[in-house]
Write a protein that holds these residues in place. Structure first.
Motif, PDB file in Angstrom:
ATOM      1  N   PRO A 185      45.953  25.031  39.316  1.00 52.35           N
ATOM      2  CA  PRO A 185      45.516  26.380  39.720  1.00 52.35           C
ATOM      3  C   PRO A 185      44.509  26.356  40.886  1.00 52.35           C
ATOM      4  N   GLU A 186      44.470  27.490  41.616  1.00 52.01           N
ATOM      5  CA  GLU A 186      43.435  27.747  42.609  1.00 52.01           C
ATOM      6  C   GLU A 186      42.626  28.950  42.117  1.00 52.01           C
ATOM      7  N   ARG A 187      41.402  28.683  41.739  1.00 53.22           N
ATOM      8  CA  ARG A 187      40.580  29.764  41.170  1.00 53.22           C
ATOM      9  C   ARG A 187      39.914  30.553  42.300  1.00 53.22           C
ATOM     10  N   ILE A 188      40.064  31.880  42.252  1.00 49.69           N
ATOM     11  CA  ILE A 188      39.409  32.792  43.185  1.00 49.69           C
ATOM     12  C   ILE A 188      38.525  33.724  42.376  1.00 49.69           C
ATOM     13  N   GLU A 189      37.239  33.611  42.589  1.00 54.54           N
ATOM     14  CA  GLU A 189      36.282  34.442  41.861  1.00 54.54           C
ATOM     15  C   GLU A 189      36.257  35.855  42.447  1.00 54.54           C
ATOM     16  N   ARG A 190      36.024  36.795  41.592  1.00 59.05           N
ATOM     17  CA  ARG A 190      35.908  38.197  42.048  1.00 59.05           C
ATOM     18  C   ARG A 190      34.613  38.373  42.833  1.00 59.05           C
ATOM     19  N   GLU A 191      34.657  39.204  43.861  1.00 58.55           N
ATOM     20  CA  GLU A 191      33.467  39.468  44.680  1.00 58.55           C
ATOM     21  C   GLU A 191      32.554  40.422  43.911  1.00 58.55           C
ATOM     22  N   TRP A 192      31.619  39.829  43.185  1.00 58.56           N
ATOM     23  CA  TRP A 192      30.790  40.606  42.261  1.00 58.56           C
ATOM     24  C   TRP A 192      29.920  41.655  42.955  1.00 58.56           C
ATOM     25  N   TRP A 193      29.659  41.447  44.273  1.00 57.61           N
ATOM     26  CA  TRP A 193      28.843  42.445  44.979  1.00 57.61           C
ATOM     27  C   TRP A 193      29.631  43.697  45.364  1.00 57.61           C
ATOM     28  N   LEU A 194      30.965  43.627  45.155  1.00 56.56           N
ATOM     29  CA  LEU A 194      31.794  44.790  45.433  1.00 56.56           C
ATOM     30  C   LEU A 194      32.313  45.459  44.163  1.00 56.56           C
ATOM     31  N   ASP A 195      32.703  44.664  43.165  1.00 59.59           N
ATOM     32  CA  ASP A 195      33.157  45.221  41.884  1.00 59.59           C
ATOM     33  C   ASP A 195      33.018  44.153  40.805  1.00 59.59           C
ATOM     34  N   THR A 196      33.345  44.531  39.607  1.00 59.67           N
ATOM     35  CA  THR A 196      33.236  43.621  38.462  1.00 59.67           C
ATOM     36  C   THR A 196      34.617  43.376  37.886  1.00 59.67           C
ATOM     37  N   GLY A 197      34.762  42.267  37.152  1.00 63.62           N
ATOM     38  CA  GLY A 197      36.029  41.935  36.536  1.00 63.62           C
ATOM     39  C   GLY A 197      36.194  40.433  36.388  1.00 63.62           C
ATOM     40  N   GLU A 198      37.404  40.045  35.984  1.00 63.60           N
ATOM     41  CA  GLU A 198      37.702  38.643  35.723  1.00 63.60           C
ATOM     42  C   GLU A 198      38.087  37.922  37.010  1.00 63.60           C
ATOM     43  N   HIS A 199      37.963  36.577  36.948  1.00 64.69           N
ATOM     44  CA  HIS A 199      38.443  35.761  38.044  1.00 64.69           C
ATOM     45  C   HIS A 199      39.959  35.612  37.938  1.00 64.69           C
ATOM     46  N   ARG A 200      40.561  34.939  38.941  1.00 62.44           N
ATOM     47  CA  ARG A 200      41.999  34.720  38.938  1.00 62.44           C
ATOM     48  C   ARG A 200      42.284  33.245  39.166  1.00 62.44           C
ATOM     49  N   ASP A 201      43.295  32.727  38.448  1.00 64.35           N
ATOM     50  CA  ASP A 201      43.799  31.366  38.641  1.00 64.35           C
ATOM     51  C   ASP A 201      45.212  31.465  39.210  1.00 64.35           C
TER      52      ASP A 201
END
Length: 500
Positions: free
Chosen positions: A449-465
């Motif tokens: 997988p390539e994990r892409i973290e959510r941009e927490w300074w723009l919105d909230t939620g889970e990361h993606r693999d």
């Protein structure tokens, strides 16, 4: 070049307009009235009403006493200005400089235009005859100054053309009112026995100033071209505009094409000499029935290439309805920009020429499919895939960051990820099967997988693999699991893109 001006006087502007709209009122006594301080006062009246003694300024009650059966019309404020503006826009086919001369006239700067009619006499005759066909009783005069033309049109001979330098002699027999003086000043001159301009024009200026004020000297100087008077045109001509009058009305597509060719050559030559290129061009066609037809084209890059402009307009000729014929073509560069010409090396690969050809191709596609059908995207500095690209404003806009990425990205990215059913042997392992829109795809190869973290300074939620997977038919997809594995049946897998 000697300036020449035409003054047009509509003797009964509003009554003539009303009769042209309602021919059944031709033999009626028309009176326009307005309310003022609780009374109805006559504002305008036609010749039939005037013959019965009705004059502007009297009350409607007095008008009814003077004549029976008058046609009373409510007067609307600024109706003269609106009508004169409409007539002035129609007269633009005779000259680009047309001004409103309230309350009942127009002023036209015809310098450099009359030769298209083979002289001032046929020019004036053609213009006045066309206005008379519309139903207006008009008078017109041509002179060196606006003041002299105004005076001759109202107090001189009909269709008068004053030769160059002849304004002084033409003004002498006219009454003082011909100098556009206020009524009180005219009455003062009359009381002193001055009923013609010749009676006082030779009096020393100091005497005239002392007895009648500065305004009389100003009007005399303006009429004799000793004081500058400026014309305020209805439509200020654009700096990049070309006009082509037609001696005979143009009705065919071939004739329109030839007109566009001549206008394009003149306009593009001016643009090229000044290092400019057009981004938008507007072709306005004035038909002999008084209607105006326009077509517009746009370009992705500023250009002064005549052939390209002709090709673009040629694709829109079918949208022009000539009807009885077109008598004037006006081509205007409504949007321009600087053309940046870069120096090419001898060993250049031709990228600049390819770029220009691409821009011209996109211009033609935009005319056929619509401007919104063509879109260009640039990368943005965002981790989240949906935010990593944006629409470009133009072809010349450079990308803010490189397109290159150390990880593979799909050729086609979905605007919104779509849920899929996935089978994975172990929660953190790549999937071995997924179902998308009812179709089953067995996965033969997978990378991630390539994990892409959510941009927490723009919105909230889970990361993606994210996983790059390939099915049994060789098609590659971009799948991801949202967040950590939370047990079977959660539906947390999504399809986000397709690889070529």
């Amino acid at each position: 070049m000697q300036r020449r001006y035409l003054s047009i006087w509509f003797r009964q502007l509003l009554p003539d307009w009303l009769v042209s709209c309602k021919p059944e009122l031709k033999d009626s006594m028309i009176v326009f009235a307005e309310n003022e301080r609780g009374r109805q006062l006559v504002k305008h009246c036609n010749a039939l009403a005037t013959a019965q003694g009705i004059r502007p300024g009297i009350t409607v009650a007095d008008a009814r006493a003077l004549a029976q059966g008058i046609e009373l019309i409510d007067y609307e404020a600024e109706s003269e200005y609106k009508l004169l503006k409409e007539l002035g826009e129609w007269c633009i086919r005779f000259s680009p400089l047309v001004a409103i001369d309230e309350p009942d006239g127009l002023l036209i700067d015809l310098s450099g235009c009359s030769h298209l009619w083979k002289g001032e006499t046929p020019y004036l005759r053609d213009l006045l005859n066309r206005l008379k066909v519309k139903g207006y009783r008009v008078r017109g005069a041509i002179a060196d100054t606006m003041g002299a033309a105004w005076a001759i049109a109202r107090y001189g001979k009909e269709k008068a053309i004053i030769p160059v330098g002849g304004s002084y002699e033409a003004l002498l027999p006219l009454p003082p009112a011909a100098l556009r003086l206020e009524n009180t000043l005219v009455q003062k001159l009359h009381k002193l026995g001055m009923f013609q301009i010749s009676h006082f024009i030779s009096i020393p200026r100091s005497v005239l100033r002392r007895r009648f004020g500065e305004i009389l000297l100003l009007r005399i100087a303006q009429a004799l071209d000793k004081e500058q008077e400026y014309l305020m045109p209805i439509c200020i001509p654009e700096p990049y505009t070309e006009r082509l009058p037609s001696l005979e009305p143009i009705r065919t597509a071939k004739g329109i094409e030839l007109a566009i060719q001549k206008l394009s050559e003149k306009l593009c030559l001016r643009l090229q000499q000044e290092g400019m290129g057009l981004r938008q061009a507007l072709l306005t066609c004035y038909r002999i029935d008084g209607k105006i037809v326009s077509i517009q084209v746009g370009t992705n890059k500023p250009t002064h290439q005549t052939t390209h402009l002709q090709h673009l307009f040629g694709m829109r000729i079918a949208h022009i309805e000539p009807a009885l014929g077109i008598e004037l073509f006006v081509l205007e560069a409504s949007g321009i920009d600087t053309v940046i010409t870069s120096q090419q090396s001898i060993w250049a690969t031709g990228n600049e020429a390819n770029s220009q050809s691409l821009a011209e191709l996109l211009d033609r596609i935009a005319l056929r499919a619509g401007k919104d059908a063509i879109q260009r995207y640039l990368p943005q500095a965002h981790y989240w895939p949906e935010r990593s690209v944006r629409k470009a404003d133009s072809l010349e806009e450079p990308p803010p960051i490189p397109w290159s990425c150390d990880r593979p990205r799909p050729t086609y990215l979905l605007a919104s990820p779509e849920p899929v059913q996935v089978t994975a042997p172990i929660p953190d392992y790549p999937p071995i099967l997924f179902i998308y829109r009812g179709n089953r795809h067995a996965i033969k190869k997978a990378d991630g997988p390539e994990r892409i973290e959510r941009e927490w300074w723009l919105d909230t939620g889970e990361h993606r693999d994210y996983y790059v997977v390939e099915d049994e038919s060789g098609q590659r997809y971009w799948l991801f699991r949202s967040g950590h594995y939370q047990g079977p049946g959660q539906g947390q897998w999504f399809l986000h893109g397709f690889f070529a």
